[in-house]
Design an enzyme around this catalytic site. Structure first.
Site, mmCIF file in Angstrom:
data_model
loop_
_atom_site.group_PDB
_atom_site.id
_atom_site.type_symbol
_atom_site.label_atom_id
_atom_site.label_comp_id
_atom_site.label_asym_id
_atom_site.label_seq_id
_atom_site.Cartn_x
_atom_site.Cartn_y
_atom_site.Cartn_z
ATOM 1 N N HIS A 46 0.809 -1.216 0.000
ATOM 2 C CA HIS A 46 0.000 0.000 0.000
ATOM 3 C C HIS A 46 0.848 1.275 0.000
ATOM 4 C CE1 HIS A 46 -3.672 -2.240 0.308
ATOM 5 N NE2 HIS A 46 -3.269 -2.862 1.397
ATOM 6 N N ARG A 71 7.489 -5.315 2.801
ATOM 7 C CA ARG A 71 6.201 -5.939 2.469
ATOM 8 C C ARG A 71 6.009 -5.819 0.967
ATOM 9 N NH1 ARG A 71 0.126 -4.842 4.782
ATOM 10 N NH2 ARG A 71 0.388 -2.751 3.902
ATOM 11 N N GLU A 150 -4.861 -12.420 7.370
ATOM 12 C CA GLU A 150 -5.729 -11.234 7.424
ATOM 13 C C GLU A 150 -7.081 -11.449 6.741
ATOM 14 O OE1 GLU A 150 -3.709 -7.849 5.623
ATOM 15 O OE2 GLU A 150 -2.886 -9.060 4.027
ATOM 16 N N ASP A 176 -7.517 -5.552 7.467
ATOM 17 C CA ASP A 176 -8.163 -6.485 6.536
ATOM 18 C C ASP A 176 -8.894 -7.597 7.280
ATOM 19 O OD1 ASP A 176 -7.808 -5.640 3.822
ATOM 20 O OD2 ASP A 176 -5.666 -5.838 4.166
#
Ligand code: 3PY
Ligand code: MG
Length: 255
Positions: A46, A71, A150, A176
């Site tokens: 993100h 990530r 998640e 999430d």
């Protein structure tokens, strides 16, 4: 000579807080690390970063005295292998929802016999002072693969995911998780479903000798993780650090 630290510190029993960077500027990554976070995650899911910005951020974290982890974008395991070749000490892979997802991930990030990672550690053998034999023997242990739990599917499969050889730990994404558990009714990281996920992840990790890790959207969640023996707890993000600092400064100066 640089030395890898994260796997060794976790093995020694430490619990570490992780900063989180999403902006594409190595000076920001350096500032977060130099502010005292021992580990800084570069968020390429993100965050506002591609490969080149990830690379620059990774060196920013190192310049600030931190340990870089990355990530990856959802399902982009080739990106994970490239981040490891650059020196990420752990990968966080989002949305690992089944043992099959976990195996595909491991295939890309661990050398045989555990996976099928492709050979290319020019930088790492040089800066970590290892010859090729030592690298081949130790890289699988020194660079960690964390699988994000998640979704409801991931919680149902948590034991099989934790059991996959080459998965070093599980990492909870509470935002999430709460959206999945409520079927889109609410994004609420402190929801009961997240606390139950913490219990399930802690149990699966204990059973299979893996690290329990996760993201904490609040100090309260960080405490819940600590209570359950989680070892890598991520908090904050550079964007939010800037917003909070700007708001606090305005207030301080009398607005
Ligand atoms: C989540 O909470 O879903 C995350 O992915 C943490 O950033
Ligand atoms: Mg998430």
């Amino acid at each position: 000579m640089a030395t890898p630290t994260l796997a060794r510190r976790l093995k020694a029993g430490e619990t570490l807080l992780t900063g989180w960077v999403q902006l594409a500027d190595p000076l920001v990554a350096e500032a977060v690390a130099a502010s005292g976070f021992p580990v800084v995650n570069i968020d390429c899911q993100h965050g506002y970063t591609g490969y080149e910005a990830m690379k620059a951020n990774l060196f920013g974290v190192i310049a600030g005295g931190g340990t870089p982890i990355v990530r990856i974008p959802h399902g982009d395991f080739a990106f994970a292998a490239r981040a490891l070749d650059l020196g990420a000490e752990a990968i966080i892979a989002p949305m690992i929802n089944s043992a099959a997802d976990a195996r595909r991930y491991v295939e890309a990030v661990k050398y045989p016999p555990v996976g099928e990672r492709s050979w290319g550690p020019s930088r790492m053998t040089h800066v970590w002072g290892m010859d090729k034999d030592q690298w081949l023997k130790e890289a699988n242990e020194l660079q960690l693969a964390l699988a994000m739990i998640e979704t409801r599917a991931a919680v149902e499969a948590v034991d099989e995911i934790a059991a996959v050889e080459g998965i070093d730990g599980l990492f909870i994404g509470p935002a999430d998780m709460s959206v999945s558990a409520s079927q889109g009714a609410a994004m609420d990281p402190e929801n009961d479903s997240v606390l139950k996920t913490m219990d399930a992840v802690a149990e699966a990790c204990n059973r299979h000798g893996k690290y329990a890790t996760g993201y904490a959207q609040s100090p309260k969640l960080a405490d819940e993780y600590r209570k359950r023996g989680f070892r890598l707890i991520s908090c904050g993000s550079d964007y939010r650090f800037i917003c909070a600092g700007a708001a606090a400064t305005l207030k301080q100066f009398g607005n």
